[in-house]
Design a protein around this motif. Structure first.
Motif, short mmCIF file in Angstrom:
data_model
loop_
_atom_site.label_atom_id
_atom_site.label_comp_id
_atom_site.label_asym_id
_atom_site.label_seq_id
_atom_site.Cartn_x
_atom_site.Cartn_y
_atom_site.Cartn_z
N GLY A 172 31.56 66.64 118.59
CA GLY A 172 30.71 65.68 119.28
C GLY A 172 29.23 65.89 118.99
O GLY A 172 28.83 66.43 117.97
N PHE A 173 28.40 65.42 119.93
CA PHE A 173 26.95 65.52 119.76
C PHE A 173 26.48 66.95 119.82
O PHE A 173 25.54 67.34 119.11
N GLU A 174 27.09 67.77 120.66
CA GLU A 174 26.69 69.17 120.73
C GLU A 174 27.02 69.89 119.42
O GLU A 174 26.25 70.72 118.95
N GLY A 175 28.14 69.57 118.83
CA GLY A 175 28.50 70.14 117.54
C GLY A 175 27.55 69.69 116.44
O GLY A 175 27.24 70.45 115.53
N ALA A 176 27.08 68.45 116.54
CA ALA A 176 26.10 67.96 115.57
C ALA A 176 24.79 68.72 115.71
O ALA A 176 24.12 69.00 114.70
N ALA A 177 24.42 69.08 116.92
CA ALA A 177 23.21 69.88 117.12
C ALA A 177 23.36 71.25 116.47
O ALA A 177 22.41 71.78 115.87
N TYR A 178 24.54 71.83 116.55
CA TYR A 178 24.80 73.09 115.85
C TYR A 178 24.68 72.90 114.34
O TYR A 178 24.16 73.77 113.63
N MET B 28 14.70 63.84 119.81
CA MET B 28 14.84 65.15 120.42
C MET B 28 15.98 65.95 119.82
O MET B 28 15.99 67.15 119.91
N MET B 29 16.95 65.26 119.24
CA MET B 29 18.09 65.98 118.68
C MET B 29 17.69 66.80 117.45
O MET B 29 18.33 67.79 117.14
N ILE B 30 16.62 66.41 116.79
CA ILE B 30 16.14 67.17 115.63
C ILE B 30 15.18 68.27 116.06
O ILE B 30 15.22 69.39 115.54
N TYR B 31 14.31 67.96 117.03
CA TYR B 31 13.26 68.91 117.42
C TYR B 31 13.81 70.15 118.11
O TYR B 31 13.27 71.23 117.93
N GLY B 32 14.85 70.00 118.90
CA GLY B 32 15.42 71.15 119.60
C GLY B 32 15.93 72.21 118.64
O GLY B 32 15.51 73.38 118.71
N PRO B 33 16.86 71.86 117.74
CA PRO B 33 17.32 72.88 116.78
C PRO B 33 16.22 73.40 115.86
O PRO B 33 16.24 74.57 115.48
N LEU B 34 15.25 72.55 115.53
CA LEU B 34 14.14 73.01 114.69
C LEU B 34 13.34 74.08 115.40
O LEU B 34 13.04 75.14 114.83
N LEU B 35 13.02 73.85 116.65
CA LEU B 35 12.24 74.83 117.40
C LEU B 35 13.03 76.10 117.66
O LEU B 35 12.48 77.20 117.66
N PHE C 267 18.65 73.95 109.31
CA PHE C 267 17.34 74.60 109.32
C PHE C 267 17.45 76.10 109.01
O PHE C 267 16.58 76.66 108.34
N PHE C 268 18.53 76.74 109.49
CA PHE C 268 18.75 78.14 109.13
C PHE C 268 18.92 78.30 107.62
O PHE C 268 18.40 79.24 107.03
N MET C 269 19.64 77.38 107.00
CA MET C 269 19.83 77.46 105.56
C MET C 269 18.52 77.23 104.80
O MET C 269 18.29 77.86 103.77
N LEU C 270 17.66 76.37 105.32
CA LEU C 270 16.34 76.20 104.70
C LEU C 270 15.54 77.49 104.75
O LEU C 270 14.91 77.89 103.75
N PHE C 271 15.55 78.15 105.90
CA PHE C 271 14.84 79.43 106.00
C PHE C 271 15.49 80.49 105.10
O PHE C 271 14.79 81.33 104.53
N ALA C 272 16.80 80.48 104.96
CA ALA C 272 17.47 81.44 104.08
C ALA C 272 17.09 81.19 102.62
O ALA C 272 16.87 82.14 101.87
N ILE C 273 17.00 79.93 102.21
CA ILE C 273 16.59 79.62 100.84
C ILE C 273 15.16 80.07 100.60
O ILE C 273 14.84 80.63 99.54
N LEU C 274 14.29 79.85 101.57
CA LEU C 274 12.90 80.35 101.45
C LEU C 274 12.88 81.87 101.37
O LEU C 274 12.10 82.45 100.60
N SER C 275 13.75 82.52 102.13
CA SER C 275 13.82 83.97 102.09
C SER C 275 14.29 84.47 100.72
O SER C 275 13.75 85.45 100.20
N PHE C 276 15.27 83.78 100.14
CA PHE C 276 15.71 84.16 98.79
C PHE C 276 14.60 83.95 97.77
O PHE C 276 14.46 84.74 96.84
N ALA C 277 13.82 82.89 97.94
CA ALA C 277 12.70 82.65 97.02
C ALA C 277 11.66 83.76 97.13
O ALA C 277 11.11 84.20 96.12
N VAL C 278 11.39 84.21 98.34
CA VAL C 278 10.44 85.31 98.52
C VAL C 278 11.01 86.60 97.95
O VAL C 278 10.28 87.40 97.35
N ALA C 279 12.31 86.81 98.10
CA ALA C 279 12.94 88.04 97.60
C ALA C 279 12.93 88.09 96.08
O ALA C 279 12.76 89.16 95.49
N PHE C 280 13.12 86.96 95.42
CA PHE C 280 13.18 86.93 93.96
C PHE C 280 11.82 86.86 93.30
O PHE C 280 11.74 86.98 92.08
N LYS C 281 10.76 86.65 94.08
CA LYS C 281 9.44 86.50 93.48
C LYS C 281 9.03 87.79 92.77
O LYS C 281 9.09 88.87 93.32
#
Length: 86
Positions: free
Chosen positions: A58-64, A1-8, A70-84
């Motif tokens: 702690g654990f809450e900081g790890a969730a952040y 659940m610690m991965i799915y929450g921040p992903l969603l 995941f935000f950085m993954l979306f940002a990298i995808l956004s840069f890839a779309v921008a440079f296309k």
């Protein structure tokens, strides 16, 4: 659940940024404007990582931290779309 929450949680802003970047590239805006949503998401991810690492810890900081990953993954995808090239 610690991965799915921040992903969603990261899906809504990530899809919004990808949609904005795609729309900006379809309209033919300059490279700076096309990269702006991804850059703002990267800045937000860095700020959230700092808050999670320094203030919350702690654990809450790890969730952040996982949310920022995941935000950085979306940002990298956004840069890839921008440079296309059309």
């Amino acid at each position: 659940m610690m991965i799915y929450g921040p992903l969603l949680v990261s899906f809504f802003p990530g899809i919004l940024v990808l949609g904005l970047t795609w729309w900006f590239s379809r309209k033919g805006f300059s490279l700076f404007i096309r990269m702006l949503p991804g850059a703002l998401l990267s800045i937000a991810a860095l700020i959230l990582f700092y808050i999670g690492f320094v203030n919350i810890r702690g654990f809450e900081g790890a969730a952040y931290g996982i949310l920022c990953f995941f935000f950085m993954l979306f940002a990298i995808l956004s840069f890839a779309v921008a440079f296309k090239v059309k």
